[in-house]
Design an enzyme around this catalytic site. Structure first.
Site, PDB file in Angstrom:
ATOM      1  N   LYS A  17       0.839  -1.193   0.000  1.00  0.00           N
ATOM      2  CA  LYS A  17       0.000   0.000   0.000  1.00  0.00           C
ATOM      3  C   LYS A  17       0.882   1.254   0.000  1.00  0.00           C
ATOM      4  CE  LYS A  17      -4.262   1.659   2.136  1.00  0.00           C
ATOM      5  NZ  LYS A  17      -5.279   1.383   3.173  1.00  0.00           N
ATOM      6  N   ASP A  23      -2.151  10.687  -6.266  1.00  0.00           N
ATOM      7  CA  ASP A  23      -0.721  10.477  -6.482  1.00  0.00           C
ATOM      8  C   ASP A  23      -0.293   9.032  -6.237  1.00  0.00           C
ATOM      9  OD1 ASP A  23      -0.717  10.227  -3.706  1.00  0.00           O
ATOM     10  OD2 ASP A  23       0.095  12.235  -3.366  1.00  0.00           O
ATOM     11  N   ASP A  82     -17.067  -0.500  -1.118  1.00  0.00           N
ATOM     12  CA  ASP A  82     -15.746  -0.877  -1.621  1.00  0.00           C
ATOM     13  C   ASP A  82     -14.755  -1.087  -0.474  1.00  0.00           C
ATOM     14  OD1 ASP A  82     -16.208   2.082  -1.625  1.00  0.00           O
ATOM     15  OD2 ASP A  82     -14.037   2.137  -1.890  1.00  0.00           O
TER      16      ASP A  82
END
Length: 510
Positions: free
Chosen positions: A125, A137, A264
């Site tokens: 991550k 980004d 999600d």
């Protein structure tokens, strides 16, 4: 605890990953490499997670971990990919979602004591931009990464299912969030990174054949016990519903607020997933909101069971091509019972009640109302209740002296409600128990933590880590993995809520 002996351990340099998710239809992911980061440095390695993964803790060399987490040197046969999914965000469907800053590196096969293997996902991550970054980004900051690294342990050791992390790494790249912040990465570990949103993506894009392929994949890998059911997909949905009920019951019992329960962010294993603006609420406040973007309180603390039910209905809608609608409706109606049973079980444990009684729901309702009315610093109160367990003439009695600090926080009429009403009813309820006070106390002390990961703690740890002092992170990792014990060297004030009742508002980048 790991389920295998040290003789089965692999080492970090020889780690070999598999790529099972990559065998699914190609539109469910994009293959890509992480964007290397400058000057990665290890903040902390999680020995407990390494052991769970069958990795020799002695092989967790800082330079090797930093190189891996900086995207410079990946494990052998790693085939990184960014997952594509969709989801309902604050109740509104958004098709343009996916792994915007993380990559699934692959699956690690871990030998088990019975000779079988269990697959664990390793997910980097903060790995850089992907096709799903949506103008972002693709990076993560030390602040959010540190919080996620620690909360996985805090929840796990309270027996609340959660993703975890193998390590936390900082780098010299500065990332713009609310301010300019140091960049960071974690290696997130879970048995599954499949979300409700994966099924929603396939349903709303009308790729129903591939939805069945994904469902079969989930059945085979995570729900094999459902394969022989008369209706395997329905059995799997039921199992997901029960697992989700168990997790949210743990949240409520221990005062955890997820903060952004979009579909999600919901795991098909029912794990606490995608930790963002989370918090353990310091003082009991039913309508607490810590996410500054949740202006309408959709994801307020007390609404979490209802939101989980709503999210399961969204998953059910996505499964209608392969499960009968009436069967799904009937199963959805069972969720409140799943939740209530799981919640009562957790609360009975916290209050030392080994037997079920029909009056327990009302006793707990009044307990929560009392906590809420006074915004009580409730987690230490459970410890005090445990320490106050005693007997007089063979009858259960709560030693009032153990509760004096909390009694002083309560004004009238709460003191009367507390001492003259609820506490006496609690003592009466204890007379139904067969365990003596000493055994009950021991059981309560084993489930009621001395320490929780308060926001004041994470704020302090972030401040120190941004100065380059990583030792407090390692100290608190040990605390959270042993939360029911007193730890020397940890300031006693960190056990308690701040004096102010003002909620600390957090962002999704928190």
């Amino acid at each position: 605890m790991s389920n295998h002996s040290a003789s089965c351990w692999t080492s970090l340099p020889t780690l070999q990953l598999q790529s099972h998710f990559a065998q699914l239809p190609g539109h469910l992911y994009t293959r890509m490499e992480p964007t290397p980061l400058p000057d990665p440095r290890l903040v902390s390695a999680n020995v407990k997670v390494a052991e769970q993964l069958g990795i020799d803790p002695c092989s967790l060399q800082p330079d090797l971990l930093a190189s891996l987490m900086g995207g410079h040197e990946l494990p052998e046969q790693a085939a990184p990919l960014a997952m594509k999914y969709a989801g309902h965000q604050f109740g509104v469907y958004n098709p343009q979602l996916g792994d915007g800053r993380g990559l699934l590196l692959g699956e690690l096969a871990v030998p088990q004591a019975d000779g079988s293997e269990q697959l664990w996902d390793l997910h980097l991550k903060g790995a850089g931009q992907t096709p799903y970054s949506r103008m972002g980004d693709g990076r993560a900051v030390l602040r959010s990464s540190l919080r996620e690294y620690l909360i996985g342990e805090a929840l796990t050791y309270l027996n609340i299912p959660s993703t975890r992390a193998l390590a936390l790494c900082v780098n010299s790249q500065q990332v713009v969030r609310e301010r300019l912040e140091p960049g960071a990465t974690i290696i997130r570990v879970s048995r599954s990174h499949v979300r409700f949103g994966h099924f929603e993506h396939l349903y709303y894009s009308r790729q129903h054949d591939d939805l069945k392929v994904l469902a079969d994949y989930c059945l085979e890998r995570w729900y094999p016990q459902c394969r022989d059911a008369e209706k395997p997909y329905l059995a799997m949905f039921k199992a997901i519903s029960q697992a989700s009920a168990h997790t949210v019951a743990g949240w409520i019992a221990y005062g955890f607020l997820h903060g952004v329960m979009n579909t999600d962010n919901m795991s098909i294993l029912g794990e606490t997933f995608d930790h963002g603006p989370f918090a353990f609420i310091d003082r009991w406040k039913e309508n607490a909101v810590y996410n500054h973007t949740d202006r309408e309180g959709r994801y307020a603390f007390d609404k979490q069971p209802d939101v989980m039910h709503w999210n399961l209905s969204a998953l059910a809608q996505a499964l209608t091509p392969i499960i009968d609608v009436e069967d799904l409706k009937a199963e959805l109606e069972n969720f409140p019972d799943y939740y209530q049973q799981a919640y009562l079980k957790r609360m009975r444990e916290r209050l030392g009640l080994a037997f079920e009684d029909e009056g327990d729901s009302e006793l707990l309702r009044r307990w929560r109302a009392l906590l809420n009315m006074n915004e009580v610093d409730f987690n230490p109160l459970y410890r005090a209740l445990a320490e106050g367990q005693s007997e007089q003439d063979g009858q259960p009695v709560i030693d009032r002296a153990a509760l004096q600090a909390f009694r002083d926080q309560l004004g009238e009429p709460s003191q009367s409600l507390w001492l003259d009403s609820w506490l006496k009813d609690y003592e009466a309820r204890l007379t139904l128990e067969s365990r003596n006070a000493a055994k009950r106390q021991a059981a309560m002390l084993a489930v009621n933590p001395v320490y929780i990961l308060r926001t004041r703690v994470t704020d302090q740890l972030i401040s120190e880590a941004e100065k380059g002092n990583f030792q407090p992170v390692q100290d608190w990792l040990q605390v959270l993995q042993n939360p029911f014990e007193q730890h020397h060297g940890i300031a006693d004030e960190l056990r308690w809520a701040p004096d102010s009742k003002q909620l600390t508002m957090l962002s999704c980048s928190s």
